[in-house]
Design a protein around this motif. Sequence first.
Motif, PDB file in Angstrom:
ATOM      1  N   PRO A   1     -14.534 -20.552   7.977  1.00 27.24           N
ATOM      2  CA  PRO A   1     -14.836 -21.422   9.113  1.00 27.24           C
ATOM      3  C   PRO A   1     -14.082 -22.365   9.145  1.00 27.24           C
ATOM      4  O   PRO A   1     -13.582 -22.842  10.183  1.00 27.24           O
ATOM      5  N   TYR A   2     -13.556 -23.174   8.010  1.00 30.72           N
ATOM      6  CA  TYR A   2     -12.450 -24.105   8.214  1.00 30.72           C
ATOM      7  C   TYR A   2     -11.101 -23.606   8.856  1.00 30.72           C
ATOM      8  O   TYR A   2     -10.191 -24.211   9.381  1.00 30.72           O
ATOM      9  N   MET A   3     -10.787 -22.471   8.537  1.00 24.70           N
ATOM     10  CA  MET A   3      -9.440 -21.850   8.976  1.00 24.70           C
ATOM     11  C   MET A   3      -9.423 -21.553  10.381  1.00 24.70           C
ATOM     12  O   MET A   3      -8.447 -21.682  10.869  1.00 24.70           O
ATOM     13  N   ALA A   4     -10.868 -21.390  10.859  1.00 20.60           N
ATOM     14  CA  ALA A   4     -11.154 -21.169  12.114  1.00 20.60           C
ATOM     15  C   ALA A   4     -10.651 -22.725  13.018  1.00 20.60           C
ATOM     16  O   ALA A   4      -9.888 -22.627  13.981  1.00 20.60           O
ATOM     17  N   ALA A   5     -10.870 -23.570  12.300  1.00 22.06           N
ATOM     18  CA  ALA A   5     -10.521 -24.881  13.019  1.00 22.06           C
ATOM     19  C   ALA A   5      -9.076 -25.205  12.753  1.00 22.06           C
ATOM     20  O   ALA A   5      -8.549 -25.530  14.063  1.00 22.06           O
ATOM     21  N   VAL A   6      -8.418 -24.898  12.054  1.00 22.51           N
ATOM     22  CA  VAL A   6      -6.960 -24.845  11.777  1.00 22.51           C
ATOM     23  C   VAL A   6      -6.218 -24.073  12.742  1.00 22.51           C
ATOM     24  O   VAL A   6      -5.489 -24.482  13.500  1.00 22.51           O
ATOM     25  N   PHE A   7      -6.788 -22.921  13.015  1.00 21.09           N
ATOM     26  CA  PHE A   7      -6.159 -21.978  13.910  1.00 21.09           C
ATOM     27  C   PHE A   7      -6.431 -22.555  15.373  1.00 21.09           C
ATOM     28  O   PHE A   7      -5.326 -22.559  15.984  1.00 21.09           O
ATOM     29  N   PHE A   8      -7.416 -23.217  15.651  1.00 19.48           N
ATOM     30  CA  PHE A   8      -7.490 -23.679  17.010  1.00 19.48           C
ATOM     31  C   PHE A   8      -6.763 -25.153  17.094  1.00 19.48           C
ATOM     32  O   PHE A   8      -6.347 -25.084  18.306  1.00 19.48           O
ATOM     33  N   ASN A   9      -6.706 -25.815  16.135  1.00 18.44           N
ATOM     34  CA  ASN A   9      -5.645 -26.801  16.201  1.00 18.44           C
ATOM     35  C   ASN A   9      -4.213 -26.227  16.294  1.00 18.44           C
ATOM     36  O   ASN A   9      -3.353 -26.835  17.002  1.00 18.44           O
ATOM     37  N   LEU A  10      -3.926 -25.289  15.737  1.00 18.45           N
ATOM     38  CA  LEU A  10      -2.562 -24.686  16.198  1.00 18.45           C
ATOM     39  C   LEU A  10      -2.112 -24.293  17.393  1.00 18.45           C
ATOM     40  O   LEU A  10      -1.290 -24.151  17.895  1.00 18.45           O
TER      41      LEU A  10
END
Length: 89
Positions: free
Chosen positions: A42-51
């Motif tokens: 779930p936290y990696m999804a936030a990083v993906f959307f930030n990118l």
Amino acid sequence: MFKVNTITRGIMIGLILPAISLFIFLYILKGEFVILNKPGVPYMAAVFFNLLIMRYCARKGMDKIATGIIAVSFIFLIAVFVFKLQPIR
């Protein structure tokens, strides 16, 4: 949408999605939410959307905002790796 091209504005924009993901997954779901037996997804999804937001800003010529967003994303990614994915000894 983004009229001021500063690194601090990029940091503020970059903190929005990780803060939302931390609030949802730590406080609302009490850290019990695991996707495919991996607690960091779930936290990696936030990083993906930030990118994705960073890429949009980079294409529009807002390089300083993109720099702030990528800095926050990498710091958040390292924090998730250290605190969530490493086993506690």
